[in-house]
Design a protein around this motif. Structure first.
Motif, PDB file in Angstrom:
ATOM      1  N   ALA A 221       0.831  -1.206   0.000  1.00  0.00           N
ATOM      2  CA  ALA A 221       0.000   0.000   0.000  1.00  0.00           C
ATOM      3  C   ALA A 221       0.865   1.253   0.000  1.00  0.00           C
ATOM      4  N   VAL A 222       0.298   2.339  -0.535  1.00  0.00           N
ATOM      5  CA  VAL A 222       0.992   3.620  -0.534  1.00  0.00           C
ATOM      6  C   VAL A 222       1.298   4.019   0.907  1.00  0.00           C
ATOM      7  N   GLY A 223       2.543   4.444   1.142  1.00  0.00           N
ATOM      8  CA  GLY A 223       2.937   4.800   2.496  1.00  0.00           C
ATOM      9  C   GLY A 223       3.249   3.601   3.356  1.00  0.00           C
ATOM     10  N   ALA A 224       3.610   2.473   2.722  1.00  0.00           N
ATOM     11  CA  ALA A 224       3.948   1.274   3.474  1.00  0.00           C
ATOM     12  C   ALA A 224       5.091   1.552   4.438  1.00  0.00           C
ATOM     13  N   ALA A 225       5.153   0.732   5.485  1.00  0.00           N
ATOM     14  CA  ALA A 225       6.129   0.977   6.556  1.00  0.00           C
ATOM     15  C   ALA A 225       7.563   0.859   6.079  1.00  0.00           C
ATOM     16  N   TYR A 226       7.803   0.035   5.054  1.00  0.00           N
ATOM     17  CA  TYR A 226       9.172  -0.195   4.611  1.00  0.00           C
ATOM     18  C   TYR A 226       9.300   0.127   3.126  1.00  0.00           C
ATOM     19  N   PRO A 227      10.440   0.638   2.709  1.00  0.00           N
ATOM     20  CA  PRO A 227      10.650   0.920   1.285  1.00  0.00           C
ATOM     21  C   PRO A 227      10.792  -0.374   0.503  1.00  0.00           C
ATOM     22  N   PRO A 228      10.707  -0.320  -0.830  1.00  0.00           N
ATOM     23  CA  PRO A 228      10.865  -1.542  -1.623  1.00  0.00           C
ATOM     24  C   PRO A 228      12.210  -2.198  -1.361  1.00  0.00           C
ATOM     25  N   ALA A 229      12.207  -3.529  -1.345  1.00  0.00           N
ATOM     26  CA  ALA A 229      13.457  -4.266  -1.179  1.00  0.00           C
ATOM     27  C   ALA A 229      13.947  -4.815  -2.514  1.00  0.00           C
ATOM     28  N   GLU A 230      13.015  -5.179  -3.405  1.00  0.00           N
ATOM     29  CA  GLU A 230      13.429  -5.740  -4.684  1.00  0.00           C
ATOM     30  C   GLU A 230      14.150  -4.665  -5.508  1.00  0.00           C
TER      31      GLU A 230
END
Length: 854
Positions: A221-230
């Motif tokens: 979701a937008v504003g997820a707790a963690y940034p993308p890892a991939e």
């Protein structure tokens, strides 16, 4: 463990120790012990690294003939793959790959799609083990991506190059591929376009179409707790590249669901380009960007060689799959052991060690249920003194308020560092050799940088630099970095509460003549002066105060509605070093100066600034060495004697321990910063964590547990490793011999006195580290494991040397969990199989014992 756990969990825990292929266990319900999903996987190094080599190719077919247009032998390595923890970084490196073009400023998530020939690195549920059931096989639907653009696309028939994939099935080449029938309504795709969607299959079985923001899993979701890892990582002109890949457990990503009982993998997909069934022009495109070029403006790339088609059969068949295992979750003891815990209160420096040590207690009925409760050292000590806590975890001597003497048992050698995330200009990569001196740290802590134009009106410091990267002193030590003013570069994220870490840090400042003179009011050689609010502040101190009350005068409506001390908003300290480490990891400063409101009619409010983008990061924070090692952060080298800069390593920490002095034989060891400065080789952030407990007057039963903890922690708990009961990276092992021998002897002495609960009958003499006869360190006490020096390093008389001299990362071996019940069964069982050849009968015993553990 519950009875429905995947039996492959046993194999994954043993993988680092078993050298045999237990094919006979398949019939008994367990999988064969194997190091990887492919026969070419090899173990590399001592830290559980893995290597695979494969020949990758791109093929064009026409008129019944096939032509290999590109072929490369690619080798991929991962630094470690066993007993991982959520948000831990694993280094993935490769050689022999096709050089990339159109380098993105931010290669993570959707931002990495506009590149050509990158290497895609993802975390996926499942493995490539051919003997695993279909539900446990890795496939594109079980690989995590954080945006719909990475899983779905709708283009004209002319550019739908996946429809010409030589290795795809006939069904997959259909215009509406990926699902039959294609969910055009849910995915909002017009019938005139060729569309593809790769749904995401969650751990709970729910399918997420992943073709719109609304159909993505909740963690995306937008504003997820963690940034993308991939990441779509860049390969240099020489065919090599690397990336620090962050793994996520089910705590961070429940939909992906990786855990100690759910098999997962790191999947590496070097993009070679679509192999074409026919002479379609779009499919045969070879890229419009030159190798090594940059695409910071995210212009168009050739789809046939982009990472957007990572799921296509041409790319997916070239994947490298590295199975990974996760350590037991933090709540294991709460789930597995119903006994009430025995709380040890205090230092956060022990947090990473306690995470691995705790299961070694709660999973053994011969031991108590150990629980580490983080709180300020002073508060933990008071709980111990008043009998509300069994023991305190502290890093310095405390003035006792009671009648009972207190013993200090050295339990861990670790410390703090200035962790950082700083990028070189022009997207040239992360800066890796930061050097700081005490005066620069004093400038940061005393809020002497202006931050922005809002700080220019502060009386007395109007001419100071806006941020540390514009300070000539910093530039002299760290040449080549940009001088872009940033509010985050005007501060170092630190603790808001009392801590022995702050006392150690400020002792370092106090011991430095230049820092001490600056705090007293003397300008530095370039004319920078201290913030008057902090002039002549008394050092050392256990709690850093927020003294500046300057509120800027401004016409900005947001700030007029929210008047507050500006420099306090820049500093914005937090309660735990874990939060600081995650802020550095995410390059997300805690600066609270962002103006925001829901609508134009709502009042303004101040909040945390946004994460910094790759290529523009500059974040500093006071972190524990345990957290830094776990999360793969970089640590600054600190100046000791003029011109000598020392980074945390096993050698530099051992050099600091060598300087330690002990006044009483049951008291703590003091590392004087003055001696550290004179040494030139000792790391200033080195600290010892003690188990402090009353020597008489305490509850007998509780005291026996404390004694057991000290003995186990200083023997079995000092074995470097990633399993239950082992000592993680970020700590210098306490050995029976060598420079740490006095600490080991003191720990055993204190353990005996704590258990006996009898006050010393004679005055204590100054300790010299030699045994005084109160304990025999060569004799294993109840609940004590054999000393690692005896079993593994009989000739070693000092600490081991870290592989990277600029980073504390203990040499880690992939061993079974030696202190859990499963760990104590696994290794002897493996040896029994090898020696006696009783494969099937041994397997039966393993399954019976595993069933009892479950």
């Amino acid at each position: 463990m519950s009875s429905n756990h995947d039996p492959r969990w046993l194999e994954r825990l043993w993988r680092g120790s078993l050298a045999l292929t237990l094919a006979g266990l398949v019939g008994a319900g367990a999988l064969a012990a194997t190091a990887s999903a492919t026969p070419s996987t090899e173990r590399t190094g001592e830290a559980g690294g893995l290597t695979q080599t494969r020949t990758l190719s791109r093929v064009f077919a026409a008129d019944g003939a096939e032509e290999v247009v590109d072929s490369r032998e690619v080798t991929v390595q991962v630094s470690h793959a066993d007993q991982l923890r959520g948000r831990e970084r694993v280094k993935v490196s490769w050689s022999g790959a096709r050089p990339s073009g159109a380098r993105a400023a931010d290669p993570y998530g959707e931002n990495g799609l506009s590149q050509e020939y990158p290497v895609v690195v993802m975390q996926c549920r499942g493995t490539d083990d051919p003997d695993a059931p279909a539900s446990a096989q890795v496939r594109p639907e079980t690989c995590w991506t954080s945006t719909r653009q990475q899983r779905s696309l709708a283009v004209s028939d002319r550019t739908a190059v996946w429809r010409h994939d030589l290795f795809a099935t006939d069904a997959a080449r259909e215009a509406k591929s990926g699902r039959d029938p294609f969910p055009a309504t849910e995915c909002n795709d017009p019938a005139s376009l060729s569309s593809h969607v790769t749904p995401f299959q969650a751990r709970d079985g729910k399918e997420h179409l992943a073709c719109t923001a609304e159909t993505m899993p909740p963690e995306a979701a937008v504003g997820a707790a963690y940034p993308p890892a991939e990441v779509a990582a860049f390969t240099g002109a020489d065919g090599t590249g690397s990336v620090s890949f962050e793994v996520r457990s089910d705590v961070e990503n429940g939909s992906l669901g990786c855990s100690a009982t759910v098999a997962c993998s790191i999947v590496v997909v070097p993009i070679m380009g679509i192999s074409c069934l026919d002479d379609d022009r779009e499919c045969r495109r070879a890229g419009r960007w030159l190798p090594g070029s940059s695409n910071f403006s995210q212009q168009g790339v050739d789809l046939a060689v982009s990472p957007q088609l990572w799921w296509s059969e041409s790319n997916w068949r070239n994947r490298f799959t590295f199975p990974v295992t996760f350590g037991l979750p933090a709540d294991t003891c709460d789930i597995q052991d119903s006994r009430p815990p025995t709380g040890f209160y205090g230092s956060e420096l022990l947090a990473q060690a306690a995470l691995q040590w705790s299961p070694a207690y709660c999973l053994s009925k011969s031991r108590f249920k150990f629980q580490h409760n983080r709180m300020p050292d002073e508060a933990g000590f008071k709980l111990m003194e008043t009998g509300q806590g069994a023991a305190a975890l502290v890093s310095g001597e405390r003035e006792s308020t009671g009648d009972a003497p207190v013993g200090y048992a050295p339990t861990a050698i670790t410390g703090f560092s200035v962790g950082y995330s700083i990028d070189r200009p022009d997207n040239a990569g992360e800066y890796g050799q930061l050097r700081l001196n005490a005066r620069l740290l004093a400038k940061l802590l005393t809020q002497s940088y202006l931050g922005s134009d809002l700080g220019r009106g502060h009386p007395g410091i109007e001419d100071n630099p806006l941020s540390i990267n514009r300070d000539p002193e910093f530039q002299r030590l760290n040449p080549g970095l940009d001088d872009t003013a940033r509010e985050a570069a005007a501060t170092v994220l630190s603790l808001s509460e009392s801590s022995d870490v702050i006392e150690s840090l400020t002792s370092y400042l106090q011991a430095d003549p230049a820092a001490r003179a600056f705090i007293a009011g003397k300008p530095d050689p370039w004319g920078m002066v201290i913030n008057p609010s902090y002039k002549a502040i008394a050092l050392p101190t256990r709690e850093w105060p927020l003294l500046d009350e300057y509120v800027p005068s401004t016409e900005r409506e947001c700030l007029q509605q929210n008047p507050a001390p500006y420099f306090t908003q820049l500093a914005a300290p937090v309660a735990t070093m874990r939060k600081i480490a995650e802020a550095v990891l995410d390059a997300w400063p805690n600066v609270q100066t962002r103006c925001e409101r829901a609508t134009s009619s709502d009042p303004w409010k101040l909040g945390r600034v946004e994460r910094q983008g790759l290529g523009t990061r500059f974040v500093l924070g006071i972190v524990s060495l345990g957290d830094s090692a776990r999360f793969g952060l970089r640590d600054a080298a600190l100046e000791t004697k003029p011109g000598s800069f020392v980074a945390p390593s096993e050698a530099s920490m051992a050099a600091a321990v060598k300087l330690a002095k002990q006044k009483e034989r049951t008291g703590p060891f003091v590392i004087e910063q003055k001696a550290v400065r004179a040494s030139g080789k000792a790391y200033p952030g080195t600290m010892v964590v003690y188990t402090a407990a009353r020597l008489h007057g305490a509850d007998k039963a509780e005291s026996k547990k404390v004694a057991q903890f000290i003995r186990v922690a200083t023997t079995e708990g000092q074995r470097p490793g990633r399993g239950n009961g082992d000592l993680p990276a970020g700590y210098l092992p306490i050995r029976r011999a060598g420079v740490t021998a006095p600490l080991f002897a003191t720990a055993q002495r204190v353990a005996d006195l704590v258990e006996a609960q009898q006050a010393p009958t004679t005055a204590a003499e100054p300790g010299d580290g030699e045994d005084d006869g109160t304990t025999d360190p060569s004799t294993d006490a109840p609940g004590t494991a054999p000393d690692p020096d005896d079993a593994e390093n009989p000739d070693q008389d000092g600490p081991t040397t870290a592989q990277d001299p600029t980073k504390l990362a203990s040499s880690v071996t992939a061993t079974p969990d030696s202190s859990s019940r499963l760990g104590r069964v696994a290794l002897p069982l493996a040896l029994g199989i090898a020696l006696l050849g009783g494969l099937l009968s041994s397997a039966a015993r393993v399954m019976m014992r595993l069933r009892r553990i479950r």
